[in-house]
Design an enzyme around this catalytic site. Sequence first.
Site, PDB file in Angstrom:
ATOM      1  CE1 TYR A 262      -3.367   2.849   0.736  1.00  0.00           C
ATOM      2  CE2 TYR A 262      -2.009   3.333   2.648  1.00  0.00           C
ATOM      3  CZ  TYR A 262      -3.022   3.685   1.783  1.00  0.00           C
ATOM      4  OH  TYR A 262      -3.680   4.876   1.950  1.00  0.00           O
TER       5      TYR A 262
ATOM      6  CD  GLU B  20      -8.505   7.151   4.724  1.00  0.00           C
ATOM      7  OE1 GLU B  20      -8.483   7.178   5.974  1.00  0.00           O
ATOM      8  OE2 GLU B  20      -7.494   6.925   4.041  1.00  0.00           O
TER       9      GLU B  20
ATOM     10  CD1 TRP C  79      -3.736   2.318   5.674  1.00  0.00           C
ATOM     11  CD2 TRP C  79      -5.885   2.881   5.839  1.00  0.00           C
ATOM     12  NE1 TRP C  79      -4.272   2.330   4.404  1.00  0.00           N
ATOM     13  CE2 TRP C  79      -5.588   2.676   4.476  1.00  0.00           C
ATOM     14  CE3 TRP C  79      -7.187   3.239   6.196  1.00  0.00           C
ATOM     15  CZ2 TRP C  79      -6.542   2.820   3.473  1.00  0.00           C
ATOM     16  CZ3 TRP C  79      -8.136   3.376   5.183  1.00  0.00           C
ATOM     17  CH2 TRP C  79      -7.802   3.176   3.845  1.00  0.00           C
TER      18      TRP C  79
END
Length: 194
Positions: free
Chosen positions: A16, A38, A46
């Site tokens: 990522y 999000e 995350w």
Amino acid sequence: MQRCAWCSDDPLYIHYHDHEWGVPSRDPQVLFEFLLLEAFQAGLSWITVLRKRERYRQVLFGFDPQRLAQLSDAEIDQLMQDPGIIRNRRKLEAVRNNARAWLQLEDPAAFIWSFVDGRPLINHFTTREQVPAVTAEAEAMSRALKKAGFSFVGPTICYAYMQACGLVMDHTTDCHRHAPLAAAAADAALIRVH
């Protein structure tokens, strides 16, 4: 290979970091997916969301806003039983709500990018501590999204969203991704140095 301090040695996180975070995207589908992801991150890490991303793609119809705008309460009830996702009713209801709001935008990508005047902000922070959690642009985006009917779009979520989709590039200067992303923006005459 030097990476941003927040990036762990988890292969999913590394991929990522190296291939998505901070890379400008104007694809409405990508922008919509990250807006939903999000929102799911709110209050969590995350990496937790990243680990569930593929399952979200399966159960949320590939993040198709047309289909998600039609989610029934029964489908949300069913999603609440899925251990492969973050089971939070308010966040799942926000998926439906945000899909409806997204579909009301005339040009979603142009709207999202308008908060940085259509050009990514390229920051030159040397340490993780210098990277802000909120900026004036994120606050403006949050206000506008809320006014447009979106939920789970506070300023902190909006800034993380801007980082993820490359509206701002916050790789620290010692990270191997900083120079190529800054150069690509400059070559495309898209850069706004901050």
